[in-house]
Enzyme design. Structure first.
Site, PDB file in Angstrom:
ATOM      1  N   CYS A  10      34.340 -45.549   1.051  1.00 51.34           N
ATOM      2  CA  CYS A  10      35.898 -43.998   0.558  1.00 51.34           C
ATOM      3  C   CYS A  10      36.490 -44.491   0.147  1.00 51.34           C
ATOM      4  O   CYS A  10      35.886 -45.769  -0.989  1.00 51.34           O
ATOM      5  CB  CYS A  10      36.594 -44.667   1.766  1.00 51.34           C
ATOM      6  SG  CYS A  10      37.305 -46.277   2.427  1.00 51.34           S
ATOM      7  N   ARG A  16      38.688 -44.815   6.583  1.00 51.05           N
ATOM      8  CA  ARG A  16      37.737 -43.996   6.671  1.00 51.05           C
ATOM      9  C   ARG A  16      36.544 -45.247   7.402  1.00 51.05           C
ATOM     10  O   ARG A  16      36.093 -45.067   8.291  1.00 51.05           O
ATOM     11  CB  ARG A  16      37.284 -42.331   6.104  1.00 51.05           C
ATOM     12  CG  ARG A  16      38.595 -41.411   6.234  1.00 51.05           C
ATOM     13  CD  ARG A  16      37.915 -40.831   4.497  1.00 51.05           C
ATOM     14  NE  ARG A  16      38.243 -41.087   3.484  1.00 51.05           N
ATOM     15  CZ  ARG A  16      37.853 -40.689   2.487  1.00 51.05           C
ATOM     16  NH1 ARG A  16      38.028 -39.427   2.800  1.00 51.05           N
ATOM     17  NH2 ARG A  16      38.338 -41.183   1.203  1.00 51.05           N
ATOM     18  N   ASP A 125      40.294 -37.526   4.824  1.00 53.25           N
ATOM     19  CA  ASP A 125      41.258 -38.323   4.104  1.00 53.25           C
ATOM     20  C   ASP A 125      41.833 -38.990   4.603  1.00 53.25           C
ATOM     21  O   ASP A 125      43.292 -37.260   4.759  1.00 53.25           O
ATOM     22  CB  ASP A 125      41.397 -39.122   2.345  1.00 53.25           C
ATOM     23  CG  ASP A 125      42.123 -40.336   2.518  1.00 53.25           C
ATOM     24  OD1 ASP A 125      42.510 -40.638   3.449  1.00 53.25           O
ATOM     25  OD2 ASP A 125      41.912 -40.742   1.096  1.00 53.25           O
TER      26      ASP A 125
END
Length: 158
Positions: A10, A16, A125
């Site tokens: 990420c 994440r 996100d």
């Protein structure tokens, strides 16, 4: 057959990707699968930091421990070491493909579609959202890791 080596990618490696890494590690161990998992970020500004406190909080409620995590940035060496690099979104997919060796770019893929999740296409996100955004990420991580395990088995990778 050697254990597959999977990397989750990420932006900052604090929300994440560490979550999906921890869920994958836990669920694969429970399934008795020998798989190496790790996570990285395309950016370096969080390098060395723990996972986001909000992600740690909601993950802990779900029985997932993110306390050992420390953020790291993706390197070209990572692209050579890991069999598959799973990007959480299109931006990190492009960034990840730009970082790894040209011959390994096909090994950097968008995570959710590869794991059999059709919606959403990108792992959202939660960084600028509230706790409910983080909680939704935990549920999506659980669902997607189940699909990941099923695909790894179906493709004979585990």
């Amino acid at each position: 057959m050697s254990a597959p080596r999977l990397l989750f990618l990420c932006l900052g490696n604090i929300c994440r990707s560490p979550l999906v890494e921890a869920v994958a590690r836990q669920r694969m161990a429970e399934a008795g699968l020998d798989v190496e998992v790790a996570s990285r970020g395309t950016g370096n500004w969080h390098a060395g930091n723990p996972a986001d406190a909000r992600m740690c909080e909601v993950a802990h409620v779900a029985g997932i421990d993110l306390s050992p995590h420390r953020a790291r940035q993706l390197s070209r060496a990572d692209g050579n070491h890991f069999d598959l690099v799973f990007a959480m979104d299109e931006d990190n997919l492009r960034e990840g493909q730009a970082i790894v060796d040209a011959v390994r770019r096909d090994n950097v893929v968008l995570y959710l579609p590869w794991a059999g999740v059709s919606e959403p296409r990108e792992f959202p996100d939660p960084y600028y959202g509230g706790l409910e955004s983080f909680t939704r990420c935990v549920a999506l991580a659980e669902r997607s890791v189940q699909g990941l395990i099923e695909r790894l088995k179906r493709d004979g990778l585990v």
